[in-house]
Scaffold this motif. Sequence first.
Motif, PDB file in Angstrom:
ATOM      1  N   LEU A   5     -30.892 -47.976 -36.733  1.00  0.00           N
ATOM      2  CA  LEU A   5     -31.906 -48.865 -36.182  1.00  0.00           C
ATOM      3  C   LEU A   5     -31.314 -50.066 -35.459  1.00  0.00           C
ATOM      4  N   SER A   6     -30.037 -50.374 -35.689  1.00  0.00           N
ATOM      5  CA  SER A   6     -29.355 -51.455 -34.964  1.00  0.00           C
ATOM      6  C   SER A   6     -28.874 -50.924 -33.626  1.00  0.00           C
ATOM      7  N   GLU A   7     -29.156 -51.660 -32.549  1.00  0.00           N
ATOM      8  CA  GLU A   7     -28.775 -51.213 -31.214  1.00  0.00           C
ATOM      9  C   GLU A   7     -27.264 -51.260 -31.038  1.00  0.00           C
ATOM     10  N   GLY A   8     -26.753 -50.284 -30.285  1.00  0.00           N
ATOM     11  CA  GLY A   8     -25.339 -50.260 -29.968  1.00  0.00           C
ATOM     12  C   GLY A   8     -24.431 -49.844 -31.099  1.00  0.00           C
ATOM     13  N   VAL A   9     -24.992 -49.302 -32.168  1.00  0.00           N
ATOM     14  CA  VAL A   9     -24.199 -48.904 -33.343  1.00  0.00           C
ATOM     15  C   VAL A   9     -24.219 -47.383 -33.464  1.00  0.00           C
ATOM     16  N   SER A  10     -23.052 -46.814 -33.731  1.00  0.00           N
ATOM     17  CA  SER A  10     -22.944 -45.368 -33.896  1.00  0.00           C
ATOM     18  C   SER A  10     -22.187 -45.060 -35.178  1.00  0.00           C
ATOM     19  N   PRO A  11     -22.585 -43.998 -35.876  1.00  0.00           N
ATOM     20  CA  PRO A  11     -21.878 -43.622 -37.099  1.00  0.00           C
ATOM     21  C   PRO A  11     -20.612 -42.840 -36.783  1.00  0.00           C
ATOM     22  N   GLN A  12     -19.741 -42.758 -37.750  1.00  0.00           N
ATOM     23  CA  GLN A  12     -18.544 -41.942 -37.611  1.00  0.00           C
ATOM     24  C   GLN A  12     -18.167 -41.368 -38.963  1.00  0.00           C
ATOM     25  N   ALA A  13     -17.635 -40.132 -38.905  1.00  0.00           N
ATOM     26  CA  ALA A  13     -17.131 -39.509 -40.123  1.00  0.00           C
ATOM     27  C   ALA A  13     -15.721 -40.000 -40.383  1.00  0.00           C
ATOM     28  N   SER A  14     -15.356 -40.045 -41.653  1.00  0.00           N
ATOM     29  CA  SER A  14     -14.022 -40.502 -42.019  1.00  0.00           C
ATOM     30  C   SER A  14     -12.955 -39.628 -41.379  1.00  0.00           C
ATOM     31  N   LYS A  15     -11.914 -40.266 -40.887  1.00  0.00           N
ATOM     32  CA  LYS A  15     -10.798 -39.545 -40.298  1.00  0.00           C
ATOM     33  C   LYS A  15      -9.627 -39.452 -41.277  1.00  0.00           C
ATOM     34  N   VAL A  16      -9.902 -39.849 -42.518  1.00  0.00           N
ATOM     35  CA  VAL A  16      -8.880 -39.807 -43.558  1.00  0.00           C
ATOM     36  C   VAL A  16      -9.255 -38.701 -44.540  1.00  0.00           C
ATOM     37  N   ASP A  17      -8.324 -37.777 -44.756  1.00  0.00           N
ATOM     38  CA  ASP A  17      -8.624 -36.625 -45.613  1.00  0.00           C
ATOM     39  C   ASP A  17      -9.021 -37.040 -47.019  1.00  0.00           C
ATOM     40  N   SER A  18      -8.447 -38.135 -47.501  1.00  0.00           N
ATOM     41  CA  SER A  18      -8.715 -38.551 -48.878  1.00  0.00           C
ATOM     42  C   SER A  18     -10.056 -39.268 -49.024  1.00  0.00           C
ATOM     43  N   GLU A  19     -10.706 -39.616 -47.925  1.00  0.00           N
ATOM     44  CA  GLU A  19     -11.960 -40.366 -47.978  1.00  0.00           C
ATOM     45  C   GLU A  19     -13.051 -39.600 -47.259  1.00  0.00           C
ATOM     46  N   ASP A  20     -13.912 -38.959 -48.012  1.00  0.00           N
ATOM     47  CA  ASP A  20     -15.029 -38.214 -47.462  1.00  0.00           C
ATOM     48  C   ASP A  20     -16.208 -39.157 -47.275  1.00  0.00           C
ATOM     49  N   GLY A  21     -16.868 -39.111 -46.126  1.00  0.00           N
ATOM     50  CA  GLY A  21     -18.041 -39.947 -45.960  1.00  0.00           C
ATOM     51  C   GLY A  21     -18.409 -40.211 -44.517  1.00  0.00           C
ATOM     52  N   ILE A  22     -19.639 -40.705 -44.332  1.00  0.00           N
ATOM     53  CA  ILE A  22     -20.157 -41.128 -43.039  1.00  0.00           C
ATOM     54  C   ILE A  22     -20.295 -42.650 -43.088  1.00  0.00           C
ATOM     55  N   PHE A  23     -19.777 -43.330 -42.062  1.00  0.00           N
ATOM     56  CA  PHE A  23     -19.669 -44.782 -42.079  1.00  0.00           C
ATOM     57  C   PHE A  23     -20.394 -45.413 -40.885  1.00  0.00           C
ATOM     58  N   LEU A  24     -20.849 -46.658 -41.083  1.00  0.00           N
ATOM     59  CA  LEU A  24     -21.413 -47.477 -40.026  1.00  0.00           C
ATOM     60  C   LEU A  24     -20.691 -48.816 -40.001  1.00  0.00           C
ATOM     61  N   PRO A  25     -20.493 -49.398 -38.800  1.00  0.00           N
ATOM     62  CA  PRO A  25     -19.831 -50.703 -38.710  1.00  0.00           C
ATOM     63  C   PRO A  25     -20.798 -51.839 -39.025  1.00  0.00           C
ATOM     64  N   ILE A  26     -20.282 -52.914 -39.635  1.00  0.00           N
ATOM     65  CA  ILE A  26     -21.079 -54.106 -39.906  1.00  0.00           C
ATOM     66  C   ILE A  26     -20.195 -55.342 -39.796  1.00  0.00           C
ATOM     67  N   THR A  27     -20.703 -56.343 -39.067  1.00  0.00           N
ATOM     68  CA  THR A  27     -20.066 -57.654 -39.055  1.00  0.00           C
ATOM     69  C   THR A  27     -20.960 -58.666 -39.743  1.00  0.00           C
ATOM     70  N   SER A  28     -22.233 -58.643 -39.363  1.00  0.00           N
ATOM     71  CA  SER A  28     -23.179 -59.550 -40.021  1.00  0.00           C
ATOM     72  C   SER A  28     -24.474 -58.834 -40.397  1.00  0.00           C
ATOM     73  N   LYS A  29     -25.121 -58.184 -39.427  1.00  0.00           N
ATOM     74  CA  LYS A  29     -26.401 -57.516 -39.697  1.00  0.00           C
ATOM     75  C   LYS A  29     -26.306 -56.038 -39.354  1.00  0.00           C
ATOM     76  N   LEU A  30     -27.024 -55.234 -40.142  1.00  0.00           N
ATOM     77  CA  LEU A  30     -27.042 -53.795 -39.929  1.00  0.00           C
ATOM     78  C   LEU A  30     -28.353 -53.239 -40.462  1.00  0.00           C
ATOM     79  N   SER A  31     -28.976 -52.346 -39.682  1.00  0.00           N
ATOM     80  CA  SER A  31     -30.218 -51.696 -40.108  1.00  0.00           C
ATOM     81  C   SER A  31     -30.119 -50.192 -39.858  1.00  0.00           C
ATOM     82  N   TYR A  32     -30.487 -49.429 -40.863  1.00  0.00           N
ATOM     83  CA  TYR A  32     -30.538 -47.981 -40.700  1.00  0.00           C
ATOM     84  C   TYR A  32     -31.522 -47.403 -41.704  1.00  0.00           C
TER      85      TYR A  32
END
Length: 629
Positions: A598-625
């Motif tokens: 729901l936050s403009e200009g934000v895209s998710p990414q899957a972990s690129k580290v084999d030891s860390e499974d997950g889908i991530f979103l960036p946050i500096t101050s505010k984030l909505s999803y």
Amino acid sequence: MEMLRMNFSSALLFYEFNFKTYYQTLNKIMLLNPRLILIGMAFAISANSNNALAQSTTTLTLDSFVQTKGSWSEVRDAWTDPIHNQLLFSEGKGNVLINTPTKKNPGKDIVSLENFGDIELSLTYMLAAGSNSGIYIQGQYEIQLFDSWKTITPKAGDNGGIYQRWDDLKPEGQKGFQGYAPRQNVSKAPGIWQTLEVSFQAPRFSESGGKTQNARFNFIKLNGVVIHEDVELFGPTRGALKANEVAEGPIRIQGDHGPIAIQSLEIQQMNFPAPKISSIKYQVYPGAYTQYPAIENLENGHSGDLNSFEEFQTGVSGASLTKFEGNIRILETGSYTFEVEVPRGLGALQLGGDSGQPEFKQGKIKVEKTLSPGEIPYVLWVSKPRDWTAQGFFWSASAEGLWPVKFSEPVISFENSTDPIWVNADETPVLRSFIQLPNREKISHAVSVSGKSGIHFSYDLSTNQLIQVWRGAFLDATPMWNNRGNGVSLPLGVVTTLNMGESLLFSQDFTPIDKELKSSGYRVLGDGELIFDSKSETGTMLSDHLKLMDNGQGIVRNMDLKGSGQAHLIKVSAGKQLRKISSNLYLIADTGVYLQVLSEGVSPQASKVDSEDGIFLPITSKLSYAILF
């Protein structure tokens, strides 16, 4: 015994015996499941296998059905946009069956070439928004496959419902009858794979053709949750292939109502011949025994022959040890599982001439043995080392393609049987408790929240993580409050685990960051809406606003992080398979949820580290999803 399979992943259904009194408790709990175990297998068992015990299998393709022309095809994968359209999309060639009817090509039902009687069936399927389909067992009894994503109180026509029968001669409003609604709505969102598991007993007929016993659904599970149990079917449902019932019939999948994709369809025929106890001798020895005794020192009580274990009476008022021996008649070669349990006592079982001293055990005793046809000797020891008020013990046999056969069961229930304690969401919509994670770890500082839209979530106050979401009933607090309790509450619907109590914040290289954010409490704003506050000693503050959506689609999360001044990542969900559906909507396929950013200009990414499974979103101050499920 045969198995009907459609899939690039194979599985067999085994039904593990649950004793009568345990079932009585489960029936009270209603939604706790019969112990149906889906065991993954890498490859199908070949009908020409050198293994003498291997049973023939049939792998169905679309060509194994009739009436497959037009809207039916086989693809590699399927998906949909659950918000913006009512279509199923597909790509590639593969083993996924898909039906995409249109006005010009309305589609047809497909009917299997093979007929079936008693079966256990497992179906993995996907629907588009607003879709309507169904699967007919024996071509006669329809289980509805319907988009019931946002339904709160399901009816017989909703997903997993047993469709109604029909009589045109009845008055308007009464033509439909004997339909059965699911116990609760545990459907998933359109475009997410769902599972239907069915145990079906076909009707029985005399030699003259008269029906002697009605058909019955032993149970139906939707997405792992029992929604029907022990339902007697008094006749075919509406739209059956034949007006009269049959001993065997085909599998029929409705194709003229709406889009559906089928990833797998597996049928285990339950026609393996049951073993039978052919003789029973017994000898009673008074006294308390907790291990195998010295036979020569045993004091004889009384002995005799029995036609069944129901006839047995020890005739002893105090503790006793009883030795049963005789033969089990095996009709077909197979791998059998025998289970014995002596309530408040001990037992031992020897089969097929086993020698040596058996080990006396408390609890469930399981003996697995490959047996050939013939009379197989057995010795069964039942020890009751203290005075008893009732007789009996459990003994059952099972095999692949065989429903459990009960040789014996006690006349009393388990002493630890208890009525379930369910949380009334209207009275207690927010509950603090422990949460049991799938890896058996516990979260000790958790809050579970209910919404009137029929969806719920759990939040970890220690890590500020959204742990799980689910659809259906709220919480079973029996483990938490019964007797001394262990503090754990259990979700009652179909649960999706998003996090396992991991850290909230991660660096750009997916390394967990410990900001020492400590909970300072939460505020309840309304139905399914709370703000969780936390702060660190260095001045970082988090306001985490979660709200269950009124339309029942999912949960919205608005995060406000102050005092950090750095760009971080937060883990939204487990999983690595991320598919973009629309401009801000993504499917996390291996977790089975949608991520709507729901936050403009934000895209998710899957972990690129084999030891860390997950889908991530960036946050500096505010984030909505939002998480849609």
